[in-house]
Write a protein that holds these residues in place. Structure first.
Motif, short mmCIF file in Angstrom:
data_model
loop_
_atom_site.label_atom_id
_atom_site.label_comp_id
_atom_site.label_asym_id
_atom_site.label_seq_id
_atom_site.Cartn_x
_atom_site.Cartn_y
_atom_site.Cartn_z
N ARG A 1 -9.15 11.74 11.20
CA ARG A 1 -9.77 13.01 10.81
C ARG A 1 -9.70 13.14 9.29
O ARG A 1 -8.86 12.53 8.63
N PRO A 2 -10.60 13.93 8.70
CA PRO A 2 -10.55 14.15 7.26
C PRO A 2 -9.38 15.03 6.87
O PRO A 2 -9.03 15.96 7.59
N THR A 3 -8.77 14.75 5.74
CA THR A 3 -7.67 15.57 5.23
C THR A 3 -7.97 16.10 3.83
O THR A 3 -7.21 16.92 3.32
N ARG A 4 -9.03 15.63 3.21
CA ARG A 4 -9.42 16.05 1.87
C ARG A 4 -10.92 16.34 1.84
O ARG A 4 -11.68 15.83 2.65
N ALA A 5 -11.34 17.12 0.83
CA ALA A 5 -12.75 17.50 0.72
C ALA A 5 -13.66 16.28 0.59
O ALA A 5 -14.75 16.24 1.17
N TYR A 6 -13.21 15.26 -0.14
CA TYR A 6 -14.09 14.11 -0.36
C TYR A 6 -14.27 13.26 0.90
O TYR A 6 -15.13 12.38 0.95
N ASP B 1 -1.68 2.27 -5.15
CA ASP B 1 -1.50 3.67 -4.82
C ASP B 1 -2.78 4.14 -4.11
O ASP B 1 -3.74 4.55 -4.74
N VAL B 2 -2.78 4.08 -2.77
CA VAL B 2 -3.99 4.42 -2.01
C VAL B 2 -4.07 5.91 -1.70
O VAL B 2 -5.12 6.41 -1.30
N GLY B 3 -2.96 6.64 -1.86
CA GLY B 3 -2.98 8.08 -1.64
C GLY B 3 -3.58 8.47 -0.31
O GLY B 3 -3.23 7.93 0.74
N SER B 4 -4.53 9.41 -0.36
CA SER B 4 -5.17 9.91 0.87
C SER B 4 -6.44 9.15 1.24
O SER B 4 -7.12 9.51 2.19
N ALA B 5 -6.77 8.10 0.49
CA ALA B 5 -8.04 7.40 0.71
C ALA B 5 -8.16 6.80 2.11
O ALA B 5 -9.26 6.66 2.64
N LEU C 1 0.86 -1.18 0.00
CA LEU C 1 0.00 0.00 0.00
C LEU C 1 0.89 1.23 0.00
O LEU C 1 1.69 1.42 0.92
N VAL C 2 0.77 2.07 -1.03
CA VAL C 2 1.67 3.20 -1.19
C VAL C 2 0.90 4.50 -1.08
O VAL C 2 -0.08 4.72 -1.81
N ALA C 3 1.32 5.35 -0.15
CA ALA C 3 0.71 6.67 0.04
C ALA C 3 1.84 7.69 0.12
O ALA C 3 2.22 8.13 1.19
#
Length: 262
Positions: free
Chosen positions: A222-227, A210-214, A185-187
């Motif tokens: 906590r949330p870090t992105r709008a979605y 590539d899981v990124g910010s998901a 898992l790569v972020a």
């Protein structure tokens, strides 16, 4: 992949369930701007400086050159930015069947990602290696995802590649060559794509995602992105480019170059 937002997510889940190795690297707006040699970054995380970080751009561009039916590329959605979609698509060497959405784990699929993928990961008996933010603790990652190994990435990812490229490549060679059937898992922001490319070149016997910010809400609490926090954003279904639409990437890049020349 059929470039259907929900259908492609189902296909990726099916591939994970099958146990067959594959890779998925996602190139969204940040990566598109790096590839266009435009200034971009995330506050307190990383910064790309035009003409000063060209080696990073070159490595990112090279990571788009894999031609393999088990290696998938996520592109910016056409409705979000036609020129970004065209630019990244034009730089890939992959067939259309290997292309899907960069936001496949976000927007209208994010709830499904947390509800359907994460439990699968936890139930899996495959070794799971997480590569990401050094501020995360291994106990937290073990609790949330059931990982077996943690490879921390610290500081600005672009500067990290500049300072430690050889060291990182040697570490990836070690981990990938000694693994078979593992899940990576790569972020790592834009660097994550370069790392997945390097891992796949060492061994195509693992899953590289590539899981990124998901996973941020789960890992940081906590949330870090709008979605993560906006219900309307989580309802968005991105669109692929309709056949017959004109290319916009070349025009945008020409305008950018003209602006820099002034």
């Amino acid at each position: 992949m059929t470039q259907d937002f929900r259908g492609d997510f189902d296909e990726l889940l099916g591939r994970f369930d099958s146990g067959k190795p594959f890779a998925f690297a996602r190139y969204n707006d940040g990566e598109a701007r790096v590839l266009a040699n435009q200034p971009v970054g995330c506050k307190h995380e990383w910064q790309y400086r035009p003409n000063k970080d060209l080696h990073f751009r070159s490595s990112l561009r090279e990571s788009l050159r894999i031609q393999d039916d088990s290696f998938f590329y996520g592109l910016p959605s056409w409705d979000m930015s036609p020129w970004m979609h065209d630019l990244v698509r034009g730089l890939t060497a992959a067939r259309r069947e290997s292309l899907t959405f960069a936001a496949l784990f976000a927007n209208g699929n994010h709830d499904r990602f947390l509800e359907e993928f994460v439990p699968r990961l936890r139930r899996s008996n495959r070794p799971t290696i997480f590569m990401g933010n050094a501020r995360l603790s291994r106990p937290r990652l073990e609790e949330a995802l059931g990982i077996s190994d943690f490879l921390p990435l610290s500081g600005d990812c672009i500067q990290l590649w500049k300072r430690r490229e050889r060291e990182l490549l040697d570490l990836l060679d070690l981990k990938a060559s000694l693994s078979r059937g593992a899940v990576f898992l790569v972020a790592g922001g834009p660097l994550g794509k370069i790392l997945i490319h390097a891992l796949w070149k060492v061994s195509a016997d693992n899953v590289y995602l590539d899981v990124g910010s998901a996973l941020d809400p789960l890992l940081f609490g906590r949330p870090t992105r709008a979605y993560h926090r906006d219900p309307m954003n989580r309802a968005v279904i991105p669109c692929w480019k309709p056949e017959g639409e004109a290319e916009e990437a070349t025009l945008v890049m020409e305008r950018s170059q003209e602006k820099e020349a002034r």
